[in-house]
Design a protein around this motif. Sequence first.
Motif, mmCIF file in Angstrom:
data_model
loop_
_atom_site.group_PDB
_atom_site.id
_atom_site.type_symbol
_atom_site.label_atom_id
_atom_site.label_comp_id
_atom_site.label_asym_id
_atom_site.label_seq_id
_atom_site.Cartn_x
_atom_site.Cartn_y
_atom_site.Cartn_z
ATOM 1 N N LYS A 28 38.102 58.596 40.414
ATOM 2 C CA LYS A 28 39.207 59.554 40.422
ATOM 3 C C LYS A 28 40.154 59.388 39.229
ATOM 4 C CE LYS A 28 39.267 59.753 45.456
ATOM 5 N NZ LYS A 28 40.054 59.462 46.657
ATOM 6 N N TYR A 29 39.986 58.314 38.473
ATOM 7 C CA TYR A 29 40.926 57.978 37.404
ATOM 8 C C TYR A 29 40.237 57.967 36.045
ATOM 9 C CZ TYR A 29 43.811 56.673 41.339
ATOM 10 O OH TYR A 29 44.517 56.699 42.504
ATOM 11 N N GLU A 30 40.909 58.552 35.071
ATOM 12 C CA GLU A 30 40.362 58.596 33.717
ATOM 13 C C GLU A 30 40.275 57.192 33.126
ATOM 14 O OE1 GLU A 30 41.663 60.551 29.497
ATOM 15 O OE2 GLU A 30 41.995 61.738 31.317
ATOM 16 N N GLN A 31 41.311 56.400 33.345
ATOM 17 C CA GLN A 31 41.341 55.020 32.878
ATOM 18 C C GLN A 31 41.130 54.092 34.074
ATOM 19 O OE1 GLN A 31 41.677 54.058 29.651
ATOM 20 N NE2 GLN A 31 41.623 56.245 29.162
ATOM 21 N N PRO A 32 40.137 53.226 34.030
ATOM 22 C CA PRO A 32 39.866 52.343 35.180
ATOM 23 C C PRO A 32 41.087 51.558 35.663
ATOM 24 C CG PRO A 32 38.089 52.189 33.601
ATOM 25 C CD PRO A 32 39.172 53.034 32.956
ATOM 26 N N ARG A 33 41.915 51.076 34.749
ATOM 27 C CA ARG A 33 43.074 50.272 35.157
ATOM 28 C C ARG A 33 44.041 51.059 36.033
ATOM 29 N NH1 ARG A 33 45.709 47.562 30.752
ATOM 30 N NH2 ARG A 33 47.447 47.185 32.131
ATOM 31 N N ALA A 34 44.014 52.392 35.938
ATOM 32 C CA ALA A 34 44.884 53.234 36.751
ATOM 33 C C ALA A 34 44.497 53.184 38.230
ATOM 34 C CB ALA A 34 44.859 54.669 36.245
ATOM 35 N N ALA A 35 43.302 52.730 38.516
ATOM 36 C CA ALA A 35 42.836 52.623 39.901
ATOM 37 C C ALA A 35 43.271 51.312 40.553
ATOM 38 C CB ALA A 35 41.314 52.743 39.938
ATOM 39 N N LEU A 36 44.000 50.474 39.838
ATOM 40 C CA LEU A 36 44.337 49.146 40.350
ATOM 41 C C LEU A 36 45.066 49.194 41.692
ATOM 42 C CD1 LEU A 36 44.388 46.099 40.147
ATOM 43 C CD2 LEU A 36 46.406 46.291 38.660
ATOM 44 N N ALA A 63 37.520 41.812 36.880
ATOM 45 C CA ALA A 63 36.198 41.978 36.263
ATOM 46 C C ALA A 63 35.671 43.390 36.498
ATOM 47 C CB ALA A 63 35.224 40.943 36.831
ATOM 48 N N TYR A 64 35.853 43.901 37.693
ATOM 49 C CA TYR A 64 35.379 45.241 38.042
ATOM 50 C C TYR A 64 36.068 46.313 37.188
ATOM 51 C CZ TYR A 64 34.715 49.488 40.799
ATOM 52 O OH TYR A 64 34.429 50.766 41.200
ATOM 53 N N LEU A 65 37.379 46.155 36.973
ATOM 54 C CA LEU A 65 38.128 47.155 36.211
ATOM 55 C C LEU A 65 38.165 46.872 34.709
ATOM 56 C CD1 LEU A 65 41.168 47.742 38.614
ATOM 57 C CD2 LEU A 65 39.171 49.234 38.247
ATOM 58 N N GLY A 66 37.696 45.683 34.315
ATOM 59 C CA GLY A 66 37.706 45.334 32.890
ATOM 60 C C GLY A 66 39.108 45.079 32.354
ATOM 61 N N ILE A 67 39.937 44.457 33.180
ATOM 62 C CA ILE A 67 41.309 44.137 32.773
ATOM 63 C C ILE A 67 41.547 42.640 32.976
ATOM 64 C CG2 ILE A 67 42.187 46.461 33.263
ATOM 65 C CD1 ILE A 67 43.298 45.438 35.904
ATOM 66 N N PRO A 68 42.572 42.091 32.326
ATOM 67 C CA PRO A 68 42.838 40.662 32.496
ATOM 68 C C PRO A 68 43.252 40.312 33.933
ATOM 69 C CG PRO A 68 44.002 41.544 30.581
ATOM 70 C CD PRO A 68 43.456 42.710 31.333
ATOM 71 N N VAL A 69 42.819 39.156 34.394
ATOM 72 C CA VAL A 69 43.179 38.683 35.730
ATOM 73 C C VAL A 69 44.693 38.578 35.862
ATOM 74 C CG1 VAL A 69 42.981 36.773 37.379
ATOM 75 C CG2 VAL A 69 41.013 37.423 36.000
ATOM 76 N N VAL A 70 45.355 38.165 34.809
ATOM 77 C CA VAL A 70 46.809 38.006 34.862
ATOM 78 C C VAL A 70 47.492 39.340 35.169
ATOM 79 C CG1 VAL A 70 47.261 38.279 32.378
ATOM 80 C CG2 VAL A 70 48.805 36.892 33.782
ATOM 81 N N HIS A 71 46.932 40.429 34.693
ATOM 82 C CA HIS A 71 47.510 41.749 34.987
ATOM 83 C C HIS A 71 47.397 42.045 36.487
ATOM 84 C CE1 HIS A 71 48.871 45.826 34.482
ATOM 85 N NE2 HIS A 71 47.777 46.260 35.108
ATOM 86 N N VAL A 72 46.260 41.760 37.076
ATOM 87 C CA VAL A 72 46.072 41.981 38.511
ATOM 88 C C VAL A 72 47.050 41.103 39.288
ATOM 89 C CG1 VAL A 72 44.460 41.853 40.454
ATOM 90 C CG2 VAL A 72 43.654 42.612 38.201
ATOM 91 N N HIS A 73 47.157 39.841 38.901
ATOM 92 C CA HIS A 73 48.057 38.917 39.599
ATOM 93 C C HIS A 73 49.516 39.362 39.489
ATOM 94 C CE1 HIS A 73 49.470 35.303 41.479
ATOM 95 N NE2 HIS A 73 50.325 35.145 40.481
ATOM 96 N N GLU A 74 49.917 39.852 38.314
ATOM 97 C CA GLU A 74 51.289 40.334 38.137
ATOM 98 C C GLU A 74 51.585 41.470 39.116
ATOM 99 O OE1 GLU A 74 51.131 41.360 34.005
ATOM 100 O OE2 GLU A 74 51.992 39.454 33.374
ATOM 101 N N VAL A 75 50.640 42.383 39.279
ATOM 102 C CA VAL A 75 50.836 43.508 40.194
ATOM 103 C C VAL A 75 50.895 43.018 41.639
ATOM 104 C CG1 VAL A 75 49.797 45.650 41.065
ATOM 105 C CG2 VAL A 75 49.842 45.196 38.603
ATOM 106 N N VAL A 76 49.979 42.142 42.009
ATOM 107 C CA VAL A 76 49.950 41.614 43.377
ATOM 108 C C VAL A 76 51.246 40.879 43.702
ATOM 109 C CG1 VAL A 76 48.813 39.947 44.918
ATOM 110 C CG2 VAL A 76 47.441 41.489 43.509
ATOM 111 N N SER A 77 51.732 40.081 42.783
ATOM 112 C CA SER A 77 52.925 39.286 43.062
ATOM 113 C C SER A 77 54.217 40.098 42.932
ATOM 114 C CB SER A 77 52.972 38.051 42.161
ATOM 115 O OG SER A 77 53.026 38.427 40.800
#
Length: 154
Positions: free
Chosen positions: A16-24, A48-62
């Motif tokens: 649904k998203y043009e940029q994979p990271r937008a699906a986070l 890994a699935y979205l091709g973005i740094p783990v730190v970015h995912v962790h920042e959003v989660v936290s």
Amino acid sequence: MFTAEYLKELDKIKVKYEQPRAALLPILHCVQEKEGLITPEAEANIAAYLGIPVVHVHEVVSFYHLFHQEKIGKCHFSVCQTTACALRGSEEIIEYIQQRLNIKPGETTPDGKFSFGLVECLGACEIAPIMQCNKDYIGVLDKKKIDELIAKNS
């Protein structure tokens, strides 16, 4: 890593998203709904699935209070404690929840049915005091509404 079936579900979101990271955010919601929390392993798999740094995912989660890094109850109360809610009685609501569930903020009942946390702003000051119960916003909070939620989810 995610199973093939899990990946199919995530693919339905990502497409649904043009940029994979937008699906986070929706992917995090999906994973948390299935797993009950977001673990460091899940963060790494999502990155890994979205091709973005783990730190970015962790920042959003936290950053977002809606994501949990520890197991929570099936019914999670997130009670707003900012000025508007405090002026309209959130402190009394917080004490009442602690008394009724016999837990403190950040804890889960021994049966795993309820957990309880404090949050800053839920963005609904007009119906203060407010809390979020899983995905639902509930305000103007009073003891009767708390009792009804506990009865409904027991």
